[in-house]
Design a protein around this motif. Sequence first.
Motif, PDB file in Angstrom:
ATOM      1  N   VAL A   3     167.769  96.053  15.574  1.00 50.26           N
ATOM      2  CA  VAL A   3     168.732  95.819  14.492  1.00 50.26           C
ATOM      3  C   VAL A   3     169.781  94.806  14.951  1.00 50.26           C
ATOM      4  O   VAL A   3     170.111  93.867  14.219  1.00 50.26           O
ATOM      5  N   TYR A   4     170.299  94.994  16.165  1.00 50.22           N
ATOM      6  CA  TYR A   4     171.271  94.054  16.715  1.00 50.22           C
ATOM      7  C   TYR A   4     170.699  92.631  16.742  1.00 50.22           C
ATOM      8  O   TYR A   4     171.370  91.675  16.329  1.00 50.22           O
ATOM      9  N   ALA A  56     168.197  91.378  14.936  1.00 49.40           N
ATOM     10  CA  ALA A  56     168.012  90.901  13.559  1.00 49.40           C
ATOM     11  C   ALA A  56     169.345  90.439  12.973  1.00 49.40           C
ATOM     12  O   ALA A  56     169.417  89.390  12.310  1.00 49.40           O
ATOM     13  N   GLU A  57     170.411  91.201  13.203  1.00 46.57           N
ATOM     14  CA  GLU A  57     171.728  90.813  12.702  1.00 46.57           C
ATOM     15  C   GLU A  57     172.216  89.530  13.373  1.00 46.57           C
ATOM     16  O   GLU A  57     172.799  88.657  12.724  1.00 46.57           O
ATOM     17  N   SER A  58     171.978  89.404  14.672  1.00 49.86           N
ATOM     18  CA  SER A  58     172.374  88.194  15.402  1.00 49.86           C
ATOM     19  C   SER A  58     171.629  86.978  14.885  1.00 49.86           C
ATOM     20  O   SER A  58     172.209  85.899  14.713  1.00 49.86           O
ATOM     21  N   ALA A  89     170.358  86.581  11.863  1.00 50.86           N
ATOM     22  CA  ALA A  89     170.863  86.273  10.517  1.00 50.86           C
ATOM     23  C   ALA A  89     172.205  85.556  10.597  1.00 50.86           C
ATOM     24  O   ALA A  89     172.432  84.566   9.882  1.00 50.86           O
ATOM     25  N   ALA A  90     173.099  86.011  11.468  1.00 44.14           N
ATOM     26  CA  ALA A  90     174.403  85.360  11.626  1.00 44.14           C
ATOM     27  C   ALA A  90     174.237  83.938  12.152  1.00 44.14           C
ATOM     28  O   ALA A  90     174.891  83.002  11.662  1.00 44.14           O
TER      29      ALA A  90
END
Length: 133
Positions: A113-114, A116-118, A120-121
Amino acid sequence: MSQRNTGVTVQVVNAHACPVREVLDRVAGKWSVQILVAAAHGPIRFTELERSIEGISRRMLTLTLRNLERDGLVTRTVHPTVPPKVEYELTQVARELHETLQSLTDWAERNRVYIAESRAAYDTEHEPELTDA
């Protein structure tokens, strides 16, 4: 400092790195990892491996098993039956490798999740650069 002054040349570095790189390339390959995971719970037959590894061809399975056997990671046992029964099993070294792979898998699961979020950012911040490429 130049390489001349350190006594370390590209050839020296490659001479030491190549065997490690070769081992890592073999054990980290897409099919090798899946075979090691599939065979981790005990002896497994060729057809069971083939069914459990989505997308692998018979030829690729054969070649990968042969390479893993050559590297001492898998043992192949032919039982004298009609038709012959062939089983593959991880060696002790491969079981140790499987534990390491399991740790890596656990890490990936904890951090997916971390990551994937990184991503996307990063993509949001660098979108103009990415579309121009």
